[in-house]
Every structure is written in structure tokens, then in C-alpha cells.
Design an enzyme around this catalytic site. Structure first.
Site, PDB file in Angstrom:
ATOM      1  N   SER A  21       0.843  -1.200   0.000  1.00  0.00           N
ATOM      2  CA  SER A  21       0.000   0.000   0.000  1.00  0.00           C
ATOM      3  C   SER A  21       0.876   1.246   0.000  1.00  0.00           C
ATOM      4  O   SER A  21       2.051   1.188  -0.370  1.00  0.00           O
ATOM      5  CB  SER A  21      -0.931  -0.035   1.219  1.00  0.00           C
ATOM      6  OG  SER A  21      -1.932   0.939   1.090  1.00  0.00           O
ATOM      7  N   ASN A  22       0.325   2.375   0.411  1.00  0.00           N
ATOM      8  CA  ASN A  22       1.069   3.636   0.459  1.00  0.00           C
ATOM      9  C   ASN A  22       0.525   4.463   1.633  1.00  0.00           C
ATOM     10  O   ASN A  22      -0.495   4.109   2.222  1.00  0.00           O
ATOM     11  CB  ASN A  22       0.945   4.372  -0.888  1.00  0.00           C
ATOM     12  CG  ASN A  22      -0.490   4.686  -1.215  1.00  0.00           C
ATOM     13  OD1 ASN A  22      -1.134   5.469  -0.525  1.00  0.00           O
ATOM     14  ND2 ASN A  22      -1.024   4.054  -2.254  1.00  0.00           N
TER      15      ASN A  22
END
Ligand code: C5P
Length: 228
Positions: A21-22
Site C-alpha cells: 500500500s502507500n
């Protein structure tokens, strides 16, 4: 207006307990949804996993992965006048996803990735159909988070993704980017024009974005380009 906003990150699961993810927190998208709802618009938020309260009066659709976000956006897009795509969509996902937790011994040291679809590019195809059949192109705004001067990249994205304008920002600048309450943005238009703003709260940036959308739509309606 009916406004569709995407927000937050997407998660690309390797197994039920691990993902790629981020650091997106969804603040920019949720601010836009709140400001638009307060201005009397009908707002739906398609959001990845975030820890924010849904603004009062906003419809919320929760998604996890980029492909899930793509199918919900494509499904909703025909019902809306405007799409604002603030979500930080993961560009890759693991080629294989296990439905049970992988034991350490079962995991290889390298992870094979495949590209996720570009949601805005698939929206562009749909919008081209609307423009042809109904003579009605929906208004689409994208974001460009860059590590460095955002204008050139934002202009390229504006053309490539068929956007009415792009909100660019340099995520390495102080007070900007993921998780902050402020942002310093530049609007980049398809004709190469830019509007630069100082460091503002994300709520103020949201107001500027909504103001720009409203002004441009009014101009397009006056020129007979769209029906309002
Ligand atoms: O190409 P880049 O990811 O920098 O473009 C950012 C813009 O494109 C954002 O508006 C983002 O929501 C959108 N995007 C998308 N699908 C992807 C990746 C980004 O629609 N797979």
C-alpha cells in the site's frame, strides 16, 4: 451537481494479513467530499481503507484493492456529473494472492508483481463514449503527487488521462502530501495554463478545487459544451 470523489490508498493483498500500500490517509478526498456536500451537492465517496469519519450527508462506498475501486468507479460514473480522483491507487499488485496466511517457509524472497489497471484511463474511454453519444462529457479532475516540480508531469497526466485539470503537488515539500493537514498545490490545465497556490489547509484546497470545477462547468454551459 452529483460529485463522485475517490480517496485514500488501496491495499493489494499478498495473503489475509500482508499487503502492499502507500501512506495516503484520505484527508484530501474527505475534505473535498465535505466541502462539496456543505455547498449543497450530492456527494458519493469511494474510499480505500482509512481512519476518518464519513462527512455528514455523504454516501460512502468502501473498497480495498485498486481493481475493486475501478469496478465501483466505473459502475457509479454514469450517474455523476463530476469525478474527482484523489485516491492514491497502488500501481502494482502481487501476481498471486493466498486465501490463507502464508507460513514464512512458504514465502519466496521475491514477490512477482503485475500492473494494476489505470482507473482514470478506463474512465476516459467511458467519457469518450458519453461525449460521442450524449454530447455530454463529464468533468474529471485528477491528482499528481510528485517528488519534485509537479507541473511537467501533471501536464502529461492531464493529456494522457483526458482530464479537465490536474491538481499537482510535490510530496517532499514541507507541509505537503500524505497525512498532512496542509498542502501546496498547482492546478494544471490541458492548454498548458497553471494556477499556483500558497500553502493552504486541505479544506481550503478543497474549496479552491470546488470553485474551479463550478466556474469551469458554468463556462462550458454558457458555451453550449454541456447541459447543466
Ligand atoms: O499516474 P499517477 O498514478 O501519478 O496518476 C495520478 C492520478 O491517477 C490520480 O488522480 C490517481 O487517483 C489516478 N490513478 C488511477 N489509477 C491508477 C493510478 C492512479 O486512476 N492505477
Amino acid at each position: 451537481m452529483k460529485i463522485l470523489v475517490t480517496a485514500g490508498p488501496t491495499r493489494e493483498h499478498i495473503d489475509p494479513v500482508r499487503f502492499l500500500s502507500n501512506p495516503s490517509t484520505g484527508k484530501m478526498g474527505f475534505s473535498i467530499a465535505a466541502v462539496a456536500q456543505q455547498a449543497g451537492h450530492d456527494v458519493t465517496l469511494v474510499t480505500g481503507p482509512v481512519f476518518l469519519r464519513t462527512p455528514v450527508g455523504v454516501n460512502r462506498i468502501d473498497v480495498v484493492s485498486a481493481r475493486e475501486m475501478q469496478s465501483r468507479v466505473i459502475e457509479q460514473f454514469p450517474n455523476f456529473d463530476v469525478l474527482v480522483m484523489t485516491a492514491a491507487v497502488a500501481d502494482w499488485r502481487p501476481q498471486n494472492k493466498s486465501s490463507t496466511k502464508l507460513k514464512k517457509g512458504e514465502m519466496s524472497d521475491t514477490l512477482k508483481l503485475v500492473r494494476n489497471p489505470d482507473i482514470l484511463k478506463s474512465v476516459k474511454k467511458l467519457n469518450d463514449v458519453f461525449a460521442g453519444e450524449a454530447k455530454y462529457r463529464k468533468f474529471v479532475v485528477g491528482f499528481a503527487a510528485e517528488t519534485g516540480a509537479p507541473v511537467e508531469e501533471a501536464a502529461r497526466k492531464c493529456k494522457e488521462k483526458g482530464l479537465d485539470f490536474v491538481v499537482g503537488n510535490d510530496v517532499t515539500e514541507k507541509g505537503c502530501g500524505f497525512g498532512t493537514n496542509t498542502n501546496k498545490v498547482v492546478f494544471v490545465f490541458p492548454d498548458g495554463n497553471v494556477k499556483q497556490f500558497p500553502l493552504l489547509s486541505k479544506i481550503s484546497v478543497a474549496r479552491k478545487i470546488l470553485e474551479e470545477i463550478t466556474n469551469q462547468l458554468a463556462k462550458n454551459a454558457k458555451n453550449g459544451k454541456i447541459k447543466l
